[in-house]
Design a protein around this motif. Sequence first.
Motif, PDB file in Angstrom:
ATOM      1  N   GLN A  39       0.935  -1.300   0.092  1.00  0.00           N
ATOM      2  CA  GLN A  39       0.518  -0.689  -0.145  1.00  0.00           C
ATOM      3  C   GLN A  39       0.763   1.491  -0.364  1.00  0.00           C
ATOM      4  OE1 GLN A  39      -2.990  -1.326  -0.237  1.00  0.00           O
ATOM      5  NE2 GLN A  39      -1.912  -2.519  -0.319  1.00  0.00           N
ATOM      6  N   GLY A  40       1.999   1.244  -0.063  1.00  0.00           N
ATOM      7  CA  GLY A  40       3.246   1.779  -0.350  1.00  0.00           C
ATOM      8  C   GLY A  40       3.080   2.708   1.123  1.00  0.00           C
ATOM      9  N   VAL A  41       3.718   1.845   2.402  1.00  0.00           N
ATOM     10  CA  VAL A  41       3.421   2.399   3.109  1.00  0.00           C
ATOM     11  C   VAL A  41       4.647   1.944   4.228  1.00  0.00           C
ATOM     12  CG1 VAL A  41       2.335   2.468   5.816  1.00  0.00           C
ATOM     13  CG2 VAL A  41       1.459   2.366   4.044  1.00  0.00           C
ATOM     14  N   ALA A  52       3.358   0.946  11.664  1.00  0.00           N
ATOM     15  CA  ALA A  52       3.416   2.318  10.541  1.00  0.00           C
ATOM     16  C   ALA A  52       3.135   3.258  10.778  1.00  0.00           C
ATOM     17  CB  ALA A  52       3.383   1.830   9.277  1.00  0.00           C
ATOM     18  N   PHE A  53       3.498   4.199  10.548  1.00  0.00           N
ATOM     19  CA  PHE A  53       3.398   6.055  10.381  1.00  0.00           C
ATOM     20  C   PHE A  53       3.006   6.314   9.067  1.00  0.00           C
ATOM     21  CE2 PHE A  53       7.076   4.831  13.046  1.00  0.00           C
ATOM     22  CZ  PHE A  53       6.720   5.480  14.296  1.00  0.00           C
ATOM     23  N   ALA A  54       2.079   7.152   9.613  1.00  0.00           N
ATOM     24  CA  ALA A  54       1.480   8.343   9.021  1.00  0.00           C
ATOM     25  C   ALA A  54       2.342   8.970   8.688  1.00  0.00           C
ATOM     26  CB  ALA A  54      -0.278   8.984   9.357  1.00  0.00           C
ATOM     27  N   LEU A 115      -6.572   7.373   5.677  1.00  0.00           N
ATOM     28  CA  LEU A 115      -5.493   9.446   6.801  1.00  0.00           C
ATOM     29  C   LEU A 115      -4.160   9.101   7.041  1.00  0.00           C
ATOM     30  CD1 LEU A 115      -7.584   8.646  10.027  1.00  0.00           C
ATOM     31  CD2 LEU A 115      -8.663  10.000   8.020  1.00  0.00           C
ATOM     32  N   LYS A 116      -3.596   8.450   6.535  1.00  0.00           N
ATOM     33  CA  LYS A 116      -2.210   8.548   6.246  1.00  0.00           C
ATOM     34  C   LYS A 116      -1.264   9.770   5.300  1.00  0.00           C
ATOM     35  CE  LYS A 116      -0.966   5.225   3.081  1.00  0.00           C
ATOM     36  NZ  LYS A 116      -0.460   5.700   2.047  1.00  0.00           N
ATOM     37  N   GLU A 117      -2.377   9.909   4.359  1.00  0.00           N
ATOM     38  CA  GLU A 117      -2.164  11.113   3.574  1.00  0.00           C
ATOM     39  C   GLU A 117      -2.363  12.175   3.696  1.00  0.00           C
ATOM     40  OE1 GLU A 117       1.021  10.926   1.460  1.00  0.00           O
ATOM     41  OE2 GLU A 117       1.306   8.968   2.497  1.00  0.00           O
ATOM     42  N   PRO A 121      -4.455  17.123  12.553  1.00  0.00           N
ATOM     43  CA  PRO A 121      -3.851  17.699  13.978  1.00  0.00           C
ATOM     44  C   PRO A 121      -3.387  16.794  14.827  1.00  0.00           C
ATOM     45  CG  PRO A 121      -6.224  17.034  13.916  1.00  0.00           C
ATOM     46  CD  PRO A 121      -6.044  16.618  12.911  1.00  0.00           C
ATOM     47  N   TYR A 122      -3.143  15.121  14.022  1.00  0.00           N
ATOM     48  CA  TYR A 122      -1.845  14.976  15.130  1.00  0.00           C
ATOM     49  C   TYR A 122      -0.788  13.568  14.569  1.00  0.00           C
ATOM     50  CZ  TYR A 122      -5.983  12.205  13.944  1.00  0.00           C
ATOM     51  OH  TYR A 122      -6.659  11.747  12.827  1.00  0.00           O
ATOM     52  N   ASN A 123      -0.284  13.167  14.507  1.00  0.00           N
ATOM     53  CA  ASN A 123       0.696  11.915  14.925  1.00  0.00           C
ATOM     54  C   ASN A 123      -0.146  10.533  14.544  1.00  0.00           C
ATOM     55  OD1 ASN A 123       3.217  13.227  14.044  1.00  0.00           O
ATOM     56  ND2 ASN A 123       3.173  13.217  16.405  1.00  0.00           N
ATOM     57  N   LEU A 124      -0.222   9.289  13.502  1.00  0.00           N
ATOM     58  CA  LEU A 124      -0.876   8.479  13.696  1.00  0.00           C
ATOM     59  C   LEU A 124       0.250   7.955  13.384  1.00  0.00           C
ATOM     60  CD1 LEU A 124      -3.930   7.420  13.670  1.00  0.00           C
ATOM     61  CD2 LEU A 124      -4.056   7.277  11.085  1.00  0.00           C
ATOM     62  N   ILE A 125      -0.575   6.398  14.115  1.00  0.00           N
ATOM     63  CA  ILE A 125       0.620   5.102  14.245  1.00  0.00           C
ATOM     64  C   ILE A 125      -0.412   3.829  13.734  1.00  0.00           C
ATOM     65  CG2 ILE A 125       2.351   3.800  14.918  1.00  0.00           C
ATOM     66  CD1 ILE A 125       3.363   6.208  16.574  1.00  0.00           C
ATOM     67  N   PHE A 126       0.323   3.038  12.540  1.00  0.00           N
ATOM     68  CA  PHE A 126      -0.840   2.241  12.764  1.00  0.00           C
ATOM     69  C   PHE A 126      -0.052   0.953  13.891  1.00  0.00           C
ATOM     70  CE2 PHE A 126      -1.364  -2.093  11.304  1.00  0.00           C
ATOM     71  CZ  PHE A 126      -3.071  -2.450  11.247  1.00  0.00           C
ATOM     72  N   SER A 127      -0.695  -0.088  14.487  1.00  0.00           N
ATOM     73  CA  SER A 127       0.450  -0.974  14.977  1.00  0.00           C
ATOM     74  C   SER A 127      -0.309  -2.609  15.211  1.00  0.00           C
ATOM     75  CB  SER A 127       0.804  -0.749  16.189  1.00  0.00           C
ATOM     76  OG  SER A 127       0.168  -1.128  17.922  1.00  0.00           O
ATOM     77  N   CYS A 128       0.062  -3.433  14.936  1.00  0.00           N
ATOM     78  CA  CYS A 128      -0.144  -5.085  14.878  1.00  0.00           C
ATOM     79  C   CYS A 128       0.360  -5.762  15.656  1.00  0.00           C
ATOM     80  CB  CYS A 128      -0.537  -5.702  13.883  1.00  0.00           C
ATOM     81  SG  CYS A 128      -0.336  -7.248  13.371  1.00  0.00           S
TER      82      CYS A 128
END
Length: 351
Positions: A39-41, A52-54, A115-117, A121-128
């Motif tokens: 997905q390009g992340v 992964a980080f936005a 939302l990643k791109e 108003p905040y940083n976004l991290i996804f984790s598994c």
Amino acid sequence: MSNASESSVSLLQQLIAIPSLSREEGAAADFFQQYIDQQGVKTFRKGNNIWAFAKDFDASKKTILLNSHIDTVRPADSWTRNPYEPTIEDGKLYGLGSNDAGASLVSLLQTFLILKEKELPYNLIFSCSAEEEVSGKNGCSAMMEELPKIDLAIVGEPTGMQLAVAEKGLLVLDCTAHGVSGHAARNEGDNAIYKALKNIEWFRTYQFSKVSELTGPVKMSVTIINAGTLHNVVPDKCTFTVDVRVNECYTNLQVLDEIRRNVSCDVVPRSTDKNSSSISIDHPIVLKGKSLGLKCFGSPTSSDQMRIPYTSIKVGPGESSRSHGADEFIKLDEIEQGIEIYLQLLENLKF
């Protein structure tokens, strides 16, 4: 269904087909990481934990973590279907881990990808995370050592997309009552079972004074008992295990101290770090959820919230009552609703 929902259902079907038992998540984690990469992340990994980080992480902003787990329990013997064969019937996707917590995992990932791109108003991290079902040391706890400070974690577990604003902690206690061995035919020895019974009765009847409005009282359950070697030998040792669900009014150490003051047996906790958690009902994400018509409740079940030392809330598609049972399923519209509500909760969230 929307394209986002269709993509999430397809991904969940592929994950179900890859066995991902706790501590055996490697193949599923490999597939999941590759999917995110496609997905390009850019992804990061520690063991079988992935994150992964936005775009454009800004240390001056607060950070939100979207987290769920990839591992499953072992399938119950009473399954009537192949637990690793994803099947859709009557709007339901059947398969091991579909409800707990595959639906949350793919819904949170889809939310992150949407939302990643965007300018947020905040940083976004996804984790598994791995090893959630067994509270393993190589699961979420290991991953948290690698992440920056988190200001809010959204933990995906089946809650019917209602807001679990408090969650009970967990203590598992190994207890030992000591006696003196002797011959059962004579008036010899000091039976450890009888000593254990007095302590077990205390665990059965004792009530901690602080009762939570959200999660209720501290709950203690004796779940395993072992004693004796032969029918004619008075046992000198009786061991038993106690499952303790700690409400947010106490820390685990406070509960452990009170138990030890009241029983005569040895009490050894397997760990003390699985504490309860809660979030203020005035927190912006709680207020946002309530404005959407979501209800707040206290959860008796545990999750990776216990291993995230930051403010957190538990919310996700599916129902807790389906977890760990035979013929587990998730409704397809629950996934679609999950993505929609996650996006609504995060839209312009300021805290």
